[in-house]
Design a protein around this motif. Structure first.
Motif: not given
Length: 228
Positions: A5, A7, A139, A141, A175-177, A218, A220, A222
């Protein structure tokens, strides 16, 4: 398979690029490369993000993209060959088999494979180490859930299952935002970034309603990373 993860706590505008996530993906692929390949193939090379990040000497770089406009903006050099081609076309892989590569990269492109199983089979037939990154259904989500629409992308589980059929690979799900200072800026990013593949999911009224009700500041993302 591991989960990671990461962020971003800054605003998209501060990065000065509408392709910040794609650059992050390419950076991770390059940073994870330990063999310093001399002959490189980049599928979906775009305007050269991955090429610009290579920090070792290379003998030959072949970039493939279906967009002639993107290829026009890709860096040129004596050891760079750019091919207008589509990984959905089996003839492309027949042509690539005539050449030897030390590593195949693909950053942020293979999610748009029409038949990912066939593309993975074709990649495996090249018998070359690979570093691939594929955006998956996580992505956007929350955006999809709020809009009541089905994600355009395959799930991470489906992507890994398809890859496992053809490749002896390691998997990592990232997973990133990415934060924005307004929902309008967020939607502008979606339109311009290329992550959505240029596909319109919502009509104007749906988009307007979603902009008024989207609960986050933000987006998301993936991404499944596949390394052989």
């Amino acid at each position: 398979m591991s989960n990671a993860c990461h962020e971003f706590s800054r605003y998209a505008a501060q990065y000065g690029s509408r392709n910040v996530i794609q650059r992050l993906v390419a950076q991770k692929l390059i940073a994870s490369t330990t063999d310093k390949p001399s002959r490189v193939l980049d599928l979906g090379c775009g305007n050269g993000t991955l090429f610009s990040l290579i920090d070792w000497e290379i003998e030959r770089f072949v970039g493939v993209d279906f967009s002639e406009q993107m290829l026009e903006h890709h860096p040129k050099d004596f050891n760079v060959e750019l091919l207008l081609g589509n990984f959905n076309d089996p003839l492309l892989f027949q042509s690539l088999k005539k050449e030897r590569f030390d590593r195949i990269y693909s950053a942020s492109a293979l999610q748009w494979a029409e038949d990912l199983d066939r593309v993975m089979e074709s990649l495996a037939s090249l018998n070359t180490p690979m570093s691939l990154a594929i955006f998956t259904a996580g992505t956007f989500k929350t955006l999809h859930e709020c809009a009541g629409v089905t994600p355009l992308l395959r799930s991470s589980d489906e992507v890994m299952a398809i890859a496992e059929k053809h490749l002896d690979a390691r998997f990592e799900v990232l997973h990133t935002t990415l934060e924005f200072d307004s929902v309008r800026e967020m939607f502008r990013y979606i339109k311009r970034s290329g992550v959505s593949g240029g596909r319109r999911v919502l009509d104007f009224s749906q988009t307007k309603r979603l902009m008024e009700t989207y609960p986050l500041n933000y987006l998301e993302f993936e991404v499944v990373f596949i390394t052989t």
